[in-house]
Scaffold this active site. Structure first.
Site, PDB file in Angstrom:
ATOM      1  N   ASP A   4       0.844  -1.187   0.000  1.00 44.91           N
ATOM      2  CA  ASP A   4       0.000   0.000   0.000  1.00 44.91           C
ATOM      3  C   ASP A   4       0.883   1.241   0.000  1.00 44.91           C
ATOM      4  O   ASP A   4       2.089   1.175   0.268  1.00 44.91           O
ATOM      5  CB  ASP A   4      -0.961  -0.021   1.195  1.00 44.91           C
ATOM      6  CG  ASP A   4      -0.231   0.020   2.526  1.00 44.91           C
ATOM      7  OD1 ASP A   4       0.299   1.085   2.880  1.00 44.91           O
ATOM      8  OD2 ASP A   4      -0.181  -1.022   3.211  1.00 44.91           O
ATOM      9  N   ALA A   5       0.294   2.370  -0.319  1.00 45.29           N
ATOM     10  CA  ALA A   5       1.078   3.589  -0.553  1.00 45.29           C
ATOM     11  C   ALA A   5       1.934   3.957   0.652  1.00 45.29           C
ATOM     12  O   ALA A   5       3.072   4.420   0.494  1.00 45.29           O
ATOM     13  CB  ALA A   5       0.155   4.748  -0.917  1.00 45.29           C
TER      14      ALA A   5
END
Length: 326
Positions: free
Chosen positions: A191-192
């Site tokens: 995820d970011a």
């Protein structure tokens, strides 16, 4: 001259290719070519416990693309086993000669030569950059386009090759390679807000297997979490906890540090569900402050700086193939 044994190393007292007989794979089950000294040697069983079909290998279509330079001087006394090399059947498959199984049948049928020696046994490891490989007497083009890269994804970057909203993504970090004609895709996602190791490759089969849960390739993370983790946390997470999409557990957890209301944990698991590490730790009362993936199988991030790429070495590539039974 000795031919290669089942594990690729030179055998003693074995008949060389072309010395007559049906060859190793053509012999009855349990029999071996060569002297009695070879009978007692341990053998690595063939993949999935079966032997390549010699008859199929004799009639199998050869899809090899002939190399431009066919006349090449061969130095030495035949095939050389390279301990950190690539299995011959894998090299042939990468060259488009046949599938790995088909390549094994071609080898068993005596249609493949390495450095002037006909190879009939499975498992020979070679250096594809130096070995002279021929199928049916014609030198083949060894595929040198395979790419295996390790990327340290920075925090805030997205695990996509492009982003229609203009957000920074890993495709930006390999843009020059893509523009040069390399077709790369990432193995798994982060995820970011999670940083750390992502593998990039154009080897589709390896990527598919690394991401498939059935092969259970371990991934290791360093997590800084809120709260002082109790000693029983590892036992709780190894035993498994229930999430919205089913139970989840870690394979190993170590508490590295506790300081001013935060804990540093190292945990290893083989699952790859979305945000699974963050969800597991939140479920036990320790929301993640920072999360870094440090290892995928035998590949480790080490001191690689954020945003940088490095090429995997032969040992790392071989370990990944071994982990997914290739």
């Amino acid at each position: 001259m000795a031919s290669a044994s089942r594990d690729g190393r030179p055998g003693r007292g074995r008949k060389t290719a072309g010395s007559g007989g049906r060859g190793t794979s053509g012999a009855p089950r349990g029999s071996q070519q060569g002297s009695g000294a070879q009978q007692g040697r341990s053998r690595k069983p063939h993949r999935k416990g079966s032997s390549p079909d010699v008859e199929s290998g004799r009639v199998r279509l050869n899809n090899a693309k002939p190399a431009r330079h066919q006349t090449v001087n061969v130095d030495g006394d035949g095939a050389t086993y390279v301990s950190d090399g690539v299995r011959l059947q894998k090299v042939l498959a990468a060259a488009g000669v046949a599938s790995r199984r088909g390549a094994e049948e071609l080898i068993a049928a005596g249609r493949v030569q390495v450095d002037g020696e006909v190879i009939r046994s499975q498992g020979l490891r070679v250096d594809p950059n130096t070995a002279i490989i021929k199928v049916d007497g014609a030198r083949v083009i060894v595929d040198e386009t395979k790419q295996y890269l390790a990327l340290n994804k920075p925090r805030g970057w997205h695990s996509t090759m492009s982003d229609d909203q203009g957000r920074p993504c890993i495709g930006d970090l390999v843009a020059e390679r893509v523009m040069a004609g390399q077709r790369l895709f990432h193995v798994g996602r982060l995820d970011a807000e999670t940083e750390g190791l992502i593998l990039l490759t154009n080897d589709g089969e390896l990527a598919h297997r690394l991401m498939h849960p059935s092969f259970e390739v371990p991934k290791t993370y360093l997590a800084t979490v809120r709260g002082e983790a109790a000693r029983g946390l590892g036992r709780t997470l190894r035993g498994g906890i229930e999430l919205d999409d089913g139970p989840a557990r870690v394979d190993h957890l170590a508490m590295l540090d506790v300081h001013q209301g935060e804990s540093l944990l190292r945990l290893t698991l083989h699952e790859g569900r979305k945000r699974i590490v963050r969800r597991m730790l939140a479920e036990v009362g320790h929301p993640v402050i920072r999360l870094v993936r440090t290892d995928i199988g035998a590949v480790t991030l080490g001191k690689q700086r954020p945003g940088s790429l490095r090429v995997l070495d032969n040992r790392e590539i071989g370990a990944l193939y071994k982990a997914v039974d290739l």
